[in-house]
Design a protein around this motif. Structure first.
Motif, PDB file in Angstrom:
ATOM      1  N   LEU A  39       0.707  -1.639   0.223  1.00 37.68           N
ATOM      2  CA  LEU A  39       0.220   0.104   0.360  1.00 37.68           C
ATOM      3  C   LEU A  39       0.454   1.232  -0.044  1.00 37.68           C
ATOM      4  N   LEU A  40       1.959   1.232   1.073  1.00 42.11           N
ATOM      5  CA  LEU A  40       2.587   2.572   1.040  1.00 42.11           C
ATOM      6  C   LEU A  40       3.645   2.829  -0.370  1.00 42.11           C
ATOM      7  N   PHE A  41       4.006   1.817  -0.504  1.00 37.36           N
ATOM      8  CA  PHE A  41       4.864   1.913  -2.450  1.00 37.36           C
ATOM      9  C   PHE A  41       3.642   1.978  -3.220  1.00 37.36           C
ATOM     10  N   THR A  42       2.572   1.837  -2.985  1.00 40.91           N
ATOM     11  CA  THR A  42       1.389   1.996  -4.515  1.00 40.91           C
ATOM     12  C   THR A  42       1.461   3.805  -4.392  1.00 40.91           C
ATOM     13  N   ILE A  43       0.594   4.159  -3.648  1.00 45.88           N
ATOM     14  CA  ILE A  43       0.608   5.674  -2.709  1.00 45.88           C
ATOM     15  C   ILE A  43       2.247   6.345  -3.472  1.00 45.88           C
ATOM     16  N   PHE A  44       3.551   5.690  -3.114  1.00 45.34           N
ATOM     17  CA  PHE A  44       4.567   6.792  -3.395  1.00 45.34           C
ATOM     18  C   PHE A  44       5.034   6.840  -4.321  1.00 45.34           C
ATOM     19  N   MET A  45       4.547   5.304  -5.372  1.00 45.69           N
ATOM     20  CA  MET A  45       4.971   5.061  -7.123  1.00 45.69           C
ATOM     21  C   MET A  45       3.740   6.562  -7.567  1.00 45.69           C
ATOM     22  N   VAL A  46       2.241   7.060  -7.407  1.00 46.52           N
ATOM     23  CA  VAL A  46       1.775   7.435  -7.756  1.00 46.52           C
ATOM     24  C   VAL A  46       2.101   9.481  -7.692  1.00 46.52           C
ATOM     25  N   HIS A 105      16.452   5.052  -7.353  1.00 44.74           N
ATOM     26  CA  HIS A 105      17.278   5.034  -5.961  1.00 44.74           C
ATOM     27  C   HIS A 105      16.877   4.005  -4.646  1.00 44.74           C
ATOM     28  N   PRO A 106      15.988   5.407  -4.693  1.00 36.70           N
ATOM     29  CA  PRO A 106      14.980   5.588  -3.106  1.00 36.70           C
ATOM     30  C   PRO A 106      14.990   4.179  -2.925  1.00 36.70           C
ATOM     31  N   LEU A 107      14.177   3.236  -3.733  1.00 33.14           N
ATOM     32  CA  LEU A 107      13.123   2.273  -3.720  1.00 33.14           C
ATOM     33  C   LEU A 107      14.259   1.129  -3.808  1.00 33.14           C
ATOM     34  N   GLN A 108      15.261   1.109  -4.328  1.00 32.74           N
ATOM     35  CA  GLN A 108      15.969   0.792  -3.975  1.00 32.74           C
ATOM     36  C   GLN A 108      16.895  -0.181  -2.843  1.00 32.74           C
ATOM     37  N   VAL A 109      16.877   1.590  -2.073  1.00 29.88           N
ATOM     38  CA  VAL A 109      17.412   1.913  -0.914  1.00 29.88           C
ATOM     39  C   VAL A 109      15.979   0.991   0.551  1.00 29.88           C
ATOM     40  N   TRP A 110      14.995   1.495   0.036  1.00 32.75           N
ATOM     41  CA  TRP A 110      13.150   0.952   0.726  1.00 32.75           C
ATOM     42  C   TRP A 110      13.800  -0.747   0.529  1.00 32.75           C
ATOM     43  N   ASN A 111      13.857  -1.555  -0.685  1.00 31.99           N
ATOM     44  CA  ASN A 111      12.980  -2.641  -0.652  1.00 31.99           C
ATOM     45  C   ASN A 111      14.903  -3.179  -0.622  1.00 31.99           C
ATOM     46  N   PHE A 112      16.077  -2.946  -0.839  1.00 27.34           N
ATOM     47  CA  PHE A 112      17.290  -4.159  -0.481  1.00 27.34           C
ATOM     48  C   PHE A 112      18.146  -3.368   0.349  1.00 27.34           C
ATOM     49  N   GLY A 113      17.659  -2.787   1.075  1.00 26.47           N
ATOM     50  CA  GLY A 113      18.659  -1.510   2.255  1.00 26.47           C
ATOM     51  C   GLY A 113      19.899  -0.682   1.367  1.00 26.47           C
ATOM     52  N   ILE A 162      14.424  -9.278   0.795  1.00 32.48           N
ATOM     53  CA  ILE A 162      13.264  -9.598  -0.151  1.00 32.48           C
ATOM     54  C   ILE A 162      12.363 -10.725   1.046  1.00 32.48           C
ATOM     55  N   MET A 163      13.266 -11.572   0.894  1.00 32.43           N
ATOM     56  CA  MET A 163      13.068 -12.903   1.753  1.00 32.43           C
ATOM     57  C   MET A 163      11.724 -12.520   3.680  1.00 32.43           C
ATOM     58  N   ASN A 164      12.418 -11.496   3.977  1.00 31.73           N
ATOM     59  CA  ASN A 164      12.416 -11.451   5.197  1.00 31.73           C
ATOM     60  C   ASN A 164      11.477  -9.888   5.508  1.00 31.73           C
ATOM     61  N   PRO A 165      10.678  -9.934   5.311  1.00 31.79           N
ATOM     62  CA  PRO A 165       9.791  -8.238   4.801  1.00 31.79           C
ATOM     63  C   PRO A 165       9.355  -7.755   6.342  1.00 31.79           C
ATOM     64  N   SER A 166      10.324  -6.425   6.866  1.00 29.89           N
ATOM     65  CA  SER A 166      10.533  -5.923   8.128  1.00 29.89           C
ATOM     66  C   SER A 166       9.601  -4.899   8.969  1.00 29.89           C
ATOM     67  N   GLY A 215       8.569   1.776   8.209  1.00 35.18           N
ATOM     68  CA  GLY A 215       9.630   3.242   8.361  1.00 35.18           C
ATOM     69  C   GLY A 215       9.781   3.393   7.864  1.00 35.18           C
ATOM     70  N   THR A 216      10.898   2.836   6.796  1.00 32.65           N
ATOM     71  CA  THR A 216      11.696   3.502   5.312  1.00 32.65           C
ATOM     72  C   THR A 216      10.339   3.870   4.804  1.00 32.65           C
ATOM     73  N   GLY A 217       9.880   3.484   4.705  1.00 34.10           N
ATOM     74  CA  GLY A 217       8.327   3.928   3.434  1.00 34.10           C
ATOM     75  C   GLY A 217       8.150   5.098   4.168  1.00 34.10           C
ATOM     76  N   LEU A 218       7.614   5.204   5.404  1.00 41.61           N
ATOM     77  CA  LEU A 218       7.335   6.874   5.644  1.00 41.61           C
ATOM     78  C   LEU A 218       7.506   7.475   4.970  1.00 41.61           C
ATOM     79  N   ILE A 219       8.904   7.043   5.685  1.00 45.94           N
ATOM     80  CA  ILE A 219      10.366   8.080   5.477  1.00 45.94           C
ATOM     81  C   ILE A 219       9.912   9.142   4.007  1.00 45.94           C
ATOM     82  N   LEU A 220      10.238   7.955   3.438  1.00 40.86           N
ATOM     83  CA  LEU A 220      10.522   8.547   1.806  1.00 40.86           C
ATOM     84  C   LEU A 220       9.121   9.007   1.106  1.00 40.86           C
ATOM     85  N   LEU A 221       7.502   8.153   2.444  1.00 39.12           N
ATOM     86  CA  LEU A 221       5.916   8.908   1.394  1.00 39.12           C
ATOM     87  C   LEU A 221       6.079  10.529   1.807  1.00 39.12           C
ATOM     88  N   ILE A 222       6.202  10.778   3.444  1.00 37.61           N
ATOM     89  CA  ILE A 222       6.133  12.025   3.962  1.00 37.61           C
ATOM     90  C   ILE A 222       6.965  13.411   3.369  1.00 37.61           C
TER      91      ILE A 222
END
Length: 772
Positions: free
Chosen positions: A123-130, A267-275, A316-320, A325-332
């Motif tokens: 949900l956060l990813f979809t809002i961020f990309m829009v 680049h922000p998405l890669q940091v968000w997804n993969f660290g 990828i195998m262990n979403p946390s 929190g990273t997604g909220l920082i990016l979104l805000i």
């Protein structure tokens, strides 16, 4: 073997906890519903949890379905694309459309926690990309001026139509004649310098107008016009300020979308997804791009494993929750940066529109208004100044936006973690950017208005005013009136005015309908209004105000009933009303209010309360045993003692005696046998008690003894009480109507004494007539 089970106290919580009915499904669901609905935070929390649980249940099904579709789809288009924004065609530096981006996670229905986290991340990813795609497209679309190509044809047609209809020889002749009249008027009045200045102004308008009216919007809409040149100047200045000695504005604009896509999305998405940013590894860069184009999370996961990035594969195998929190920082904070960029783009767009708008209005000035001294000539001046001023403002806004994007690009390239720190800190600092940009905009507007005022003052031959403009024509700039902040403020003011409008109250059936809790406030006002009227609506019946009002209504009804029963608002009705209302549990203050509602005169109300209070106080010291009889005796004594006072006080005490006797009569028990008085008087005890005359109490107690009463049956004793109370009540009514009649007074005393003799003679026994 006998089992000894512990006994539980029915009033204890443990007793209710072990109640089987308490844990029935219906009872448990009812308790949960009541607990959730008790407060707003509980309702919101329950709603969020229910939605997350629902999404967690359908997530594996939707994921498997998507996987099945992606496996069978042979098209190059990603099945996970945000189709609603695919038309923007915003691509990153690798040519990947941003609408195809996905957030790679691997969760199982057997692990509800990871599944829930994956749902939230999605949900956060979809809002961020829009937000990112919309902001980047808006910026690129505005700066590229493609919209100007769309508008040039209809706007040029509009300008040519206005020129053909307005700039006619007749219109020019009439306008020049009116201008010549002003010149002649100035000469007649002796203002020769002013007349010369007006002639020069007319000649300038005539000469300039010929070229302007030939192609009215060429100055702003042509490829080499004010707007396009202003855009190029702004981009070049911004690039020069960032160290580019030979900038190419067109190539910078062409690469703008790609630069923004990498910095704000890839680049922000890669940091968000993969660290971390995986583009640093060519193999991982290619693997991620291929998986995104295919729209397959499984391919992205396998690609991270095959390219050797074990850390990304583990992410990828262990979403946390850390990713949340990273997604909220990016979104805000990313949204703050993008909103400022979008805000600048809108300012550029509005500046260009405003320049075009004033250029169209200048047609009227060159065709006629510029030849005429006064407001119409000032109208032309203001539109020309605003046309040029808005074009200059476009240069300033473009420079501001170019510096903003280019500086951010350098910051993203040099910052650690590929710009995450820049997004976080920049989002905080950039709040001041809105304030600075607004101040810059106001200064630009002030400069335009000041320039127009100076030209106007020069044409009029007067000194320019030190303050703001003196005329309202063209004062408000289009780009300012349509700016997001001004539009929002105007909209809020309009909403506030509508909210306070009586028409809105009439339409919505409540005052201030858009105000928070206005419906609740209207309901409370309605309930208070009805309660003040004495009406208790159903919604207020359970509250203490409703119960209080119901009690007051009962008091008022009793007072009105007394007026009806006794035919008027006199002392007798007041005494009856007071007795009834006090029996309802009220106090004398409530009685006074009820009597006022029933329109009893003030003096009657006062003395009715006073007579009742004196009677109750005097009855406390009476030696008799039966309470109602004690009050009758006290009321008669007070009535006799008040004969020397005023008529209102006397009537109040007489009425209180009559009412006390009537109450004594109503409370006395009745015999069961229905016989006439003559038949009852054949009994010697009844005759001796009711009809026989005695000089003193000693004579009475020698004849009527407790032994005789003990031998009599209960019905006989009941008749004696009934007969004594009835005779006393009838005599008391006659006493009220004729208090000065000696025979009635004597009869009242005799009836009262006879009842007192019976009460005193049988005191302390259980055979008294009043309570059997």
């Amino acid at each position: 073997m006998r089992q000894h089970l512990p006994r539980l106290d029915p009033d204890s919580g443990l007793f209710h906890a072990w109640d089987p009915m308490r844990w029935s499904p219906r009872a448990a669901v009812g308790r949960c519903r009541v607990w959730i609905a008790a407060t707003r935070p509980r309702r919101v929390t329950a709603g969020v949890l229910i939605n997350l649980l629902f999404l967690a249940l359908i997530w594996p099904l939707s994921g498997s379905a998507a996987a099945g579709r992606s496996d069978t789809n042979t098209s190059s288009r990603s099945t996970s694309a945000i189709d609603g924004l695919a038309w923007t065609d915003i691509r990153d530096s690798s040519g990947i459309p941003l609408s195809n981006y996905l957030f790679a996670t691997d969760s199982s229905i057997l692990n509800p926690l990871e599944t829930s986290i994956a749902v939230v991340l999605g949900l956060l990813f979809t809002i961020f990309m829009v937000v990112v795609i919309s902001a980047i497209w808006l910026t690129g679309f505005v700066v590229s001026f493609r919209w100007l190509d769309w508008l040039s044809t209809p706007l040029n047609a509009l300008a040519d139509g206005l020129r053909n209809q307005i700039a006619t020889p007749i219109m020019l002749a009439v306008a020049a004649s009116i201008g010549a009249f002003f010149v002649a008027w100035f000469i007649v009045r002796g203002y020769h310098a002013k007349a010369v200045l007006q002639v020069v102004a007319m000649l300038v308008v005539a000469v300039t107008g010929v070229g302007y009216l030939a192609h009215p919007l060429a100055a702003v809409l042509s490829p080499n016009g004010l707007l396009a040149q202003g855009r190029d100047v702004g981009i070049s200045v911004a690039a020069g300020l960032n160290g580019d000695s030979r900038p190419d504005p067109r190539s910078i604009v062409a690469d703008l979308d790609t630069t923004l896509a990498d910095n704000f999305a890839r680049h922000p998405l890669q940091v968000w997804n993969f660290g971390h940013v995986i583009d640093d590894s060519p193999r991982c860069r290619t693997a991620w791009s291929s998986g995104i184009l295919a729209g397959s999370e499984a391919q992205v996961t396998n690609g991270m494993r095959d390219c050797g990035d074990a850390f990304a594969h583990t992410k990828i195998m262990n979403p946390s929750l850390g990713q949340v929190g990273t997604g909220l920082i990016l979104l805000i904070f990313g949204t703050i940066l993008l909103l400022f960029m979008s805000y600048l783009s809108i300012k550029i767009f509005l500046a260009a529109l405003s320049s075009i708008y004033h250029a169209i209005l200048a047609i009227f000035g060159f065709a006629a208004g510029g030849f005429i001294y006064g407001p119409t000539q000032e109208f032309l001046v203001r539109n020309l100044v605003d046309t040029v001023g808005d074009a200059l403002a476009l240069v300033v806004y473009t420079t501001y936006l170019g510096c903003y994007t280019l500086v951010l690009d350098h910051v993203f390239r040099s910052a650690p973690d590929s710009g995450m720190a820049a997004i976080f800190v920049g989002g905080i600092v950039l709040i001041a950017g809105f304030i600075l940009l607004r101040r810059l905009d106001l200064h630009l507007l002030g400069g335009q208005r000041g320039t127009a005022e100076k030209i106007r003052a020069a044409l009029e031959g007067k000194p320019a005013p030190a303050s703001g403009p003196s005329s309202g024509i063209g004062e408000a700039s289009l780009r300012y009136s349509l700016s997001p902040g001004h539009v929002m403020g105007t909209a809020l003011r309009d909403v506030a005015e509508f909210n306070a409008n009586p028409l809105a109250s009439f339409v919505f059936r409540r005052s201030s309908p858009l105000t928070h809790f206005s419906k609740r406030m209207q309901e409370m006002n309605y309930l208070n209004y009805e309660l003040l009227r004495g009406t208790v609506p159903q919604g207020a019946a359970a509250g203490w105000m409703g119960r209080l009002t119901l009690g007051k209504n009962a008091h008022d009804a009793a007072a009105r009933a007394a007026v009806r029963d006794f035919d008027g608002t006199h002392a007798r009705a007041a005494a009856a009303a007071m007795t009834t209302i006090l029996n309802l549990g009220a106090d004398r203050a409530d009685v006074m209010g009820a009597l006022a509602v029933a329109r009893f005169p003030r003096e009657i109300r006062r003395w009715a309360a006073e007579a009742h209070a004196r009677t109750m106080q005097s009855a406390e010291d009476n030696p008799m045993e039966y309470g109602p009889l004690k009050r009758v005796a006290a009321a008669l004594d007070l009535a006799e003692n008040s004969r020397q006072f005023g008529i209102v006080e006397r009537n109040a005490h007489n009425a209180q005696f009559a009412e006390s006797a009537a109450m004594f009569y109503r409370l006395t028990p009745r015999p069961v046998r229905n016989r006439s008085d003559a038949n009852w008087e054949t009994d010697p005890l009844i005759w001796d008690t009711v009809r026989r005359t005695y000089a003193t109490f000693d004579d009475f107690q020698r004849v009527v003894t407790p032994e005789r009463f003990a031998k009599a049956d209960e019905d006989t004793r009941r008749y004696i009480a009934y007969r004594l109370s009835r005779d006393l009540a009838e005599t008391a009514e006659r006493y009220y109507h004729s208090p000065d009649e000696p025979n009635i007074r004597k009869e009242a005393m005799r009836r009262k004494n006879r009842a007192m003799y019976v009460d005193l003679r049988l005191a302390g026994t259980n055979i008294g007539p009043w309570t059997n």
